[in-house]
Scaffold this motif. Structure first.
Motif, PDB file in Angstrom:
ATOM      1  N   GLY A  61     -21.145  -3.181  -6.758  1.00  0.00           N
ATOM      2  CA  GLY A  61     -22.410  -3.547  -7.375  1.00  0.00           C
ATOM      3  C   GLY A  61     -23.240  -4.518  -6.566  1.00  0.00           C
ATOM      4  O   GLY A  61     -22.842  -5.000  -5.493  1.00  0.00           O
ATOM      5  N   ILE A  62     -24.404  -4.805  -7.122  1.00  0.00           N
ATOM      6  CA  ILE A  62     -25.352  -5.770  -6.576  1.00  0.00           C
ATOM      7  C   ILE A  62     -25.264  -7.030  -7.432  1.00  0.00           C
ATOM      8  O   ILE A  62     -25.321  -6.958  -8.664  1.00  0.00           O
ATOM      9  N   PHE A  63     -25.151  -8.193  -6.777  1.00  0.00           N
ATOM     10  CA  PHE A  63     -24.923  -9.449  -7.476  1.00  0.00           C
ATOM     11  C   PHE A  63     -25.888 -10.529  -6.969  1.00  0.00           C
ATOM     12  O   PHE A  63     -26.458 -10.396  -5.887  1.00  0.00           O
ATOM     13  N   PRO A  64     -26.061 -11.612  -7.738  1.00  0.00           N
ATOM     14  CA  PRO A  64     -26.904 -12.713  -7.254  1.00  0.00           C
ATOM     15  C   PRO A  64     -26.416 -13.286  -5.931  1.00  0.00           C
ATOM     16  O   PRO A  64     -27.195 -13.744  -5.101  1.00  0.00           O
ATOM     17  N   GLY A  65     -25.098 -13.281  -5.713  1.00  0.00           N
ATOM     18  CA  GLY A  65     -24.545 -13.785  -4.469  1.00  0.00           C
ATOM     19  C   GLY A  65     -23.124 -13.287  -4.264  1.00  0.00           C
ATOM     20  O   GLY A  65     -22.510 -12.736  -5.181  1.00  0.00           O
ATOM     21  N   VAL A 122     -19.694  -3.760 -14.676  1.00  0.00           N
ATOM     22  CA  VAL A 122     -20.667  -3.383 -15.697  1.00  0.00           C
ATOM     23  C   VAL A 122     -22.053  -3.852 -15.265  1.00  0.00           C
ATOM     24  O   VAL A 122     -22.195  -4.783 -14.465  1.00  0.00           O
ATOM     25  N   ASP A 123     -23.058  -3.209 -15.808  1.00  0.00           N
ATOM     26  CA  ASP A 123     -24.422  -3.712 -15.696  1.00  0.00           C
ATOM     27  C   ASP A 123     -24.484  -4.974 -16.557  1.00  0.00           C
ATOM     28  O   ASP A 123     -24.395  -4.920 -17.782  1.00  0.00           O
ATOM     29  N   GLY A 124     -24.606  -6.128 -15.912  1.00  0.00           N
ATOM     30  CA  GLY A 124     -24.527  -7.391 -16.625  1.00  0.00           C
ATOM     31  C   GLY A 124     -25.640  -7.631 -17.616  1.00  0.00           C
ATOM     32  O   GLY A 124     -25.527  -8.517 -18.468  1.00  0.00           O
ATOM     33  N   ALA A 125     -26.726  -6.849 -17.545  1.00  0.00           N
ATOM     34  CA  ALA A 125     -27.823  -7.000 -18.487  1.00  0.00           C
ATOM     35  C   ALA A 125     -27.710  -6.045 -19.673  1.00  0.00           C
ATOM     36  O   ALA A 125     -28.569  -6.043 -20.552  1.00  0.00           O
ATOM     37  N   ALA A 126     -26.654  -5.231 -19.711  1.00  0.00           N
ATOM     38  CA  ALA A 126     -26.454  -4.312 -20.830  1.00  0.00           C
ATOM     39  C   ALA A 126     -26.136  -5.094 -22.104  1.00  0.00           C
ATOM     40  O   ALA A 126     -25.617  -6.214 -22.052  1.00  0.00           O
ATOM     41  N   GLY A 150     -19.715  -8.580 -13.993  1.00  0.00           N
ATOM     42  CA  GLY A 150     -21.032  -8.043 -14.330  1.00  0.00           C
ATOM     43  C   GLY A 150     -21.966  -8.089 -13.137  1.00  0.00           C
ATOM     44  O   GLY A 150     -22.138  -9.137 -12.512  1.00  0.00           O
ATOM     45  N   ALA A 151     -22.564  -6.964 -12.820  1.00  0.00           N
ATOM     46  CA  ALA A 151     -23.528  -6.878 -11.725  1.00  0.00           C
ATOM     47  C   ALA A 151     -24.942  -7.097 -12.262  1.00  0.00           C
ATOM     48  O   ALA A 151     -25.182  -7.032 -13.462  1.00  0.00           O
ATOM     49  N   GLY A 152     -25.867  -7.343 -11.341  1.00  0.00           N
ATOM     50  CA  GLY A 152     -27.249  -7.530 -11.751  1.00  0.00           C
ATOM     51  C   GLY A 152     -27.873  -8.723 -11.057  1.00  0.00           C
ATOM     52  O   GLY A 152     -27.356  -9.229 -10.060  1.00  0.00           O
ATOM     53  N   SER A 153     -28.987  -9.200 -11.602  1.00  0.00           N
ATOM     54  CA  SER A 153     -29.752 -10.264 -10.958  1.00  0.00           C
ATOM     55  C   SER A 153     -29.841 -11.495 -11.851  1.00  0.00           C
ATOM     56  O   SER A 153     -29.590 -11.439 -13.053  1.00  0.00           O
ATOM     57  N   ARG A 154     -30.217 -12.595 -11.257  1.00  0.00           N
ATOM     58  CA  ARG A 154     -30.307 -13.850 -11.998  1.00  0.00           C
ATOM     59  C   ARG A 154     -31.380 -13.828 -13.074  1.00  0.00           C
ATOM     60  O   ARG A 154     -31.268 -14.538 -14.073  1.00  0.00           O
ATOM     61  N   ASP A 155     -32.423 -13.066 -12.865  1.00  0.00           N
ATOM     62  CA  ASP A 155     -33.513 -13.078 -13.839  1.00  0.00           C
ATOM     63  C   ASP A 155     -33.170 -12.325 -15.116  1.00  0.00           C
ATOM     64  O   ASP A 155     -33.929 -12.368 -16.092  1.00  0.00           O
ATOM     65  N   GLY A 156     -32.033 -11.628 -15.137  1.00  0.00           N
ATOM     66  CA  GLY A 156     -31.612 -10.923 -16.344  1.00  0.00           C
ATOM     67  C   GLY A 156     -32.358  -9.634 -16.632  1.00  0.00           C
ATOM     68  O   GLY A 156     -32.106  -8.983 -17.642  1.00  0.00           O
ATOM     69  N   VAL A 157     -33.269  -9.238 -15.735  1.00  0.00           N
ATOM     70  CA  VAL A 157     -34.007  -7.994 -15.918  1.00  0.00           C
ATOM     71  C   VAL A 157     -33.105  -6.824 -15.543  1.00  0.00           C
ATOM     72  O   VAL A 157     -32.531  -6.801 -14.447  1.00  0.00           O
ATOM     73  N   ASP A 171     -27.364   0.413 -16.654  1.00  0.00           N
ATOM     74  CA  ASP A 171     -26.849   0.546 -18.024  1.00  0.00           C
ATOM     75  C   ASP A 171     -25.554   1.365 -18.065  1.00  0.00           C
ATOM     76  O   ASP A 171     -25.302   2.108 -19.009  1.00  0.00           O
ATOM     77  N   HIS A 172     -24.755   1.207 -17.044  1.00  0.00           N
ATOM     78  CA  HIS A 172     -23.468   1.898 -16.927  1.00  0.00           C
ATOM     79  C   HIS A 172     -22.337   0.885 -16.761  1.00  0.00           C
ATOM     80  O   HIS A 172     -22.558  -0.290 -16.478  1.00  0.00           O
ATOM     81  N   ALA A 173     -21.126   1.405 -16.896  1.00  0.00           N
ATOM     82  CA  ALA A 173     -19.915   0.672 -16.536  1.00  0.00           C
ATOM     83  C   ALA A 173     -19.066   1.566 -15.656  1.00  0.00           C
ATOM     84  O   ALA A 173     -19.152   2.802 -15.730  1.00  0.00           O
ATOM     85  N   GLN A 174     -18.259   0.943 -14.815  1.00  0.00           N
ATOM     86  CA  GLN A 174     -17.305   1.661 -13.975  1.00  0.00           C
ATOM     87  C   GLN A 174     -15.899   1.166 -14.294  1.00  0.00           C
ATOM     88  O   GLN A 174     -15.672  -0.048 -14.377  1.00  0.00           O
ATOM     89  N   ILE A 175     -14.986   2.090 -14.481  1.00  0.00           N
ATOM     90  CA  ILE A 175     -13.567   1.756 -14.567  1.00  0.00           C
ATOM     91  C   ILE A 175     -12.901   2.445 -13.384  1.00  0.00           C
ATOM     92  O   ILE A 175     -12.979   3.666 -13.240  1.00  0.00           O
ATOM     93  N   VAL A 176     -12.257   1.652 -12.535  1.00  0.00           N
ATOM     94  CA  VAL A 176     -11.739   2.168 -11.275  1.00  0.00           C
ATOM     95  C   VAL A 176     -10.231   1.928 -11.203  1.00  0.00           C
ATOM     96  O   VAL A 176      -9.780   0.780 -11.211  1.00  0.00           O
ATOM     97  N   GLY A 177      -9.470   3.005 -11.150  1.00  0.00           N
ATOM     98  CA  GLY A 177      -8.030   2.898 -11.007  1.00  0.00           C
ATOM     99  C   GLY A 177      -7.642   2.762  -9.542  1.00  0.00           C
ATOM    100  O   GLY A 177      -8.041   3.579  -8.709  1.00  0.00           O
TER     101      GLY A 177
END
Length: 258
Positions: A61-65, A122-126, A150-157, A171-177
């Motif tokens: 995912g993409i994260f703030p840092g 997960v999409d942290g804004a979900a 949770g992935a996403g950006s600091r602005d919560g958008v 708006d998805h989640a990943q479960i990875v075995g």
């Protein structure tokens, strides 16, 4: 122990990121964990075609840092080439009030439960992350080692923030075995600023009132008091993010993986 190879790009350049993915595949990676910073400003139009063409499973995912080898990155990306064949399950509509996550997870539970380790991104804004996680735990149990966040950006958008073979997902989640054991030790660096407060009104992941007062008023007062600044209506969220980053990185997660 099988080798895990990590490529680091501190620039956040999309062409370098895509080149690292190609190099990892050429070198024989059986799956890819991709981590990127939000300041890269990656968008589906830049990545989807390439991600859909990757011949091995992808997650991340993409994260703030990102913290890597005791260094903080607020821009850049990691391409982690894994020597394992993994199973990735995607759960959609993570904000849908009518979504039955137990049913969705049950469809992949038999396959995933055979793995000793599971990454969950997960999409942290979900809006319904707790309901989803409860159903994951009910279906997969307590024997697995769980990692993720949770992935996403600091602005919560809410915006596309999960890497997958389908492209960038929102708006998805990943479960990875993962077919290898792990041992995780977790500590946190938070310190108490105020409270406790009683949540007197909420909706999904939004707190509306605390102690029968507007939640934002208490939020603002707490941040102003801690930062010794005033008139924070416009930038209180940005300031709180800076405080949170400093506090939450005092102790890091230690993971013995693979």
């Amino acid at each position: 122990m099988k080798s895990i190879n990590t490529s680091v790009d501190p620039t956040g350049d999309v062409s370098i990121f895509l080149g690292q993915i190609e190099s990892a595949i050429t070198s024989g990676a059986k799956s890819l964990l991709l981590l990127a910073c939000e300041k890269n400003r990656f968008i589906p139009e830049q990545l989807d075609e390439m991600l859909r063409a990757v011949p091995v499973p992808i997650f991340g995912g993409i994260f703030p840092g990102i913290i890597f080898r005791k260094r903080n990155f607020d821009k850049g990306s990691l391409t982690i080439a894994l020597p394992y064949e993994i199973k990735v399950a995607h759960i959609s509509a993570l904000s849908d009030p009518g979504r039955n996550y137990a049913e969705a997870v049950s469809l992949v539970a038999d396959t995933l439960s055979s793995f000793p380790t599971a990454f969950i991104f997960v999409d942290g804004a979900a809006k319904r992350i707790p309901a989803f996680l409860d159903d994951v735990y009910d279906q997969l149990g307590s024997e697995m080692c769980y990692l993720g966040g949770g992935a996403g950006s600091r602005d919560g958008v809410q915006k596309p923030c999960l890497f997958s073979g389908l492209g960038l997902l929102q708006d998805h989640a990943q479960i990875v075995g993962i077919p290898a054991p792990c041992k995780a030790e977790v500590a946190q660096g938070w310190r108490k600023l105020a409270g406790p407060f009683l949540v007197t009104e909420s909706e999904n992941n939004v707190i509306r009132t605390l102690d029968y007062r507007p939640a934002f008023d208490i939020y603002r007062e707490t941040v102003e008091k801690d930062s010794r600044k005033r008139s924070l209506d416009a930038n209180v969220l940005e300031l709180f993010s800076e405080i949170a980053e400093l506090e939450s990185t005092r102790h890091l997660v230690s993971t013995e993986f693979f």
